[in-house]
Design an enzyme around this catalytic site. Structure first.
Site, mmCIF file in Angstrom:
data_model
loop_
_atom_site.group_PDB
_atom_site.id
_atom_site.type_symbol
_atom_site.label_atom_id
_atom_site.label_comp_id
_atom_site.label_asym_id
_atom_site.label_seq_id
_atom_site.Cartn_x
_atom_site.Cartn_y
_atom_site.Cartn_z
ATOM 1 N N GLU A 133 -8.715 12.227 12.647
ATOM 2 C CA GLU A 133 -7.962 11.018 13.005
ATOM 3 C C GLU A 133 -7.020 11.239 14.185
ATOM 4 O O GLU A 133 -6.151 12.126 14.151
ATOM 5 C CB GLU A 133 -7.171 10.527 11.795
ATOM 6 C CG GLU A 133 -6.473 9.195 12.025
ATOM 7 C CD GLU A 133 -5.953 8.570 10.740
ATOM 8 O OE1 GLU A 133 -5.431 7.450 10.799
ATOM 9 O OE2 GLU A 133 -6.078 9.213 9.676
ATOM 10 N N GLU A 185 -11.547 10.641 -4.864
ATOM 11 C CA GLU A 185 -11.425 10.613 -3.404
ATOM 12 C C GLU A 185 -10.634 11.813 -2.895
ATOM 13 O O GLU A 185 -11.021 12.452 -1.910
ATOM 14 C CB GLU A 185 -10.747 9.325 -2.951
ATOM 15 C CG GLU A 185 -10.579 9.238 -1.437
ATOM 16 C CD GLU A 185 -10.016 7.917 -0.973
ATOM 17 O OE1 GLU A 185 -9.276 7.922 0.037
ATOM 18 O OE2 GLU A 185 -10.311 6.882 -1.598
ATOM 19 N N LYS A 236 0.854 -1.194 0.000
ATOM 20 C CA LYS A 236 0.000 0.000 0.000
ATOM 21 C C LYS A 236 0.885 1.237 0.000
ATOM 22 O O LYS A 236 1.922 1.273 0.671
ATOM 23 C CB LYS A 236 -0.902 0.020 1.235
ATOM 24 C CG LYS A 236 -1.708 1.323 1.394
ATOM 25 C CD LYS A 236 -2.490 1.360 2.701
ATOM 26 C CE LYS A 236 -3.159 2.723 2.878
ATOM 27 N NZ LYS A 236 -3.905 2.819 4.146
#
Length: 395
Positions: free
Chosen positions: A195, A375, A141
């Protein structure tokens, strides 16, 4: 910024050039539950890489500097680069956050750097670097970011921008002064993050990573469908799993108890849906500080990728604009070792009339370049809405 190991450690209470008189309320960290505002700057923590943060903070407080037993500031994205923490003159308040309802800037256009087409091409090149799923050493990733450049007719007030971002009660807003070259205008990192990297109160540790995202919609039916699709997305669950496993692997040796739900849950902001997992633990050793924990955890796969070093190399090769303090961490730590660190996303570097906005997307096997463009565009909306900007132009 330094890219190598820290040189000989300076005096832990030596001031630095950017640490001087600052406007009232220079540092801001407003969570949904509490508020921290601090003004002025007494002393800068000697800068260094994330791996030495805990030791430098311990040395600073062991020297018993005069003033508040508090350090505030920011960690850059690159864990090998210099951080920017300092001791404020005064901690102003802890309470519920306020709001700003005054007049604001005239809308300005944002210029994409790189363009959407170039970012999509970078996503394709990134996917070519990904390895086989059954190879633990392969790159699995990469969080690939892009930026927007905004110029305004008048200088941006970072505190007022943060207040507008704070109209979304689900996020943590922040304003952090940043180092600048001598003679430059003051610079700030301003944002609204959903977050939590890590908090430590006594021996209680909490981390709440987010990974896997979907745009929210004004139409309730379309918004509910987006949330449902995110919860069912194998690609997003795989991306999220990498983050949670990395945090658990880091915290497990340090904790006598560590708990995370089996499956993530939905976390909503005004503009985005996220998959989130709240991780809670109890430290074995109360000497492990929040600064040490932040230095160990940062950067997580939520903002970097996995494995960490190959992901860092891919980011350096594929991103044309240096991240600086975007996708780092902002927060505080005190002499008792308590503290709270939030991932510095949904943010902009603000300097005079120029802002640099950032947004990223996690690239894994199965990613589609056009969807990653969408996104990142959705993630820009929180900051663009606060600035009153509708138009994003190609360079």
């Amino acid at each position: 910024m330094s890219e190598g190991p820290m040189s000989a450690a300076p005096d832990p209470v030596t001031a630095a050039p950017w640490c001087g008189p600052a406007p009232s309320g220079a540092f801001r960290l407003h969570t949904p539950a509490e508020r921290l505002d601090a003004e002025g700057c007494l002393t800068r923590l000697p800068s260094g890489p994330a791996g030495t943060l805990g030791a430098r903070v311990d040395a600073f407080f062991a020297a018993r500097p005069a003033g508040p037993a508090l350090l505030v500031g920011a960690l850059p994205f690159d864990p090998h680069a210099d951080d920017a923490l300092y001791q404020p003159e005064r901690r102003l308040a802890v309470g519920m956050p306020g709001r700003d309802n005054g007049a604001w800037l005239q809308p300005s256009a944002a210029v994409a750097e790189p363009s959407e087409a170039d970012y999509a091409a970078a996503v394709s090149r990134c996917m070519a670097r990904l390895g086989q799923a059954d190879d633990p050493q392969a790159l699995h990733k990469v969080v690939l970011a892009r930026s927007l450049r905004v110029e305004t007719a008048t200088p941006v007030d970072p505190q007022r921008l943060a207040a507008r971002l704070g109209e979304d009660a689900s996020v943590t807003t922040y304003v952090v002064p940043l180092p600048v070259t001598a003679g430059e205008a003051p610079a700030w990192l301003v944002g609204a993050t959903p977050e939590l990297l890590v908090s430590r109160r006594g021996t209680a540790v909490v981390s709440h990573p987010l990974a896997g995202s979907a745009r929210r919609w004004h139409d309730p039916a379309r918004d509910a469908a987006a949330a449902k699709a995110l919860l069912a997305s194998a690609k997003d669950h795989d991306e999220h799993r990498h983050v949670v496993e990395a945090i658990l692997d880091t915290l497990a040796p340090l904790c006598s108890r560590l708990h995370a739900p089996v499956a993530p849950s939905l976390h909503a902001t005004r503009t985005m849906w996220h998959l989130g997992t709240r991780i809670e633990g109890t430290l074995k050793d109360p000497a492990v500080s929040s600064a040490m924990l932040a230095g160990l955890l940062h950067p997580t796969p939520a903002v970097c990728g996995t494995p960490r070093l190959p992901a860092l190399e891919a980011i350096r090769a594929l991103e044309p604009v240096d991240r600086g303090f975007y996708a780092g961490a902002v927060g505080w730590t005190d002499a008792a070792g308590d503290g709270e660190w939030h991932v510095s996303i949904r943010c902009a570097r603000v300097q005079g009339r120029v802002l640099r906005l950032f947004a990223g997307a996690g690239i894994v096997a199965g990613s589609e370049p056009a969807l990653e463009v969408d996104e990142t565009a959705a993630k820009f909306r929180a900051m663009l809405d606060a600035l009153g900007i509708d138009d994003v132009r190609a360079p």
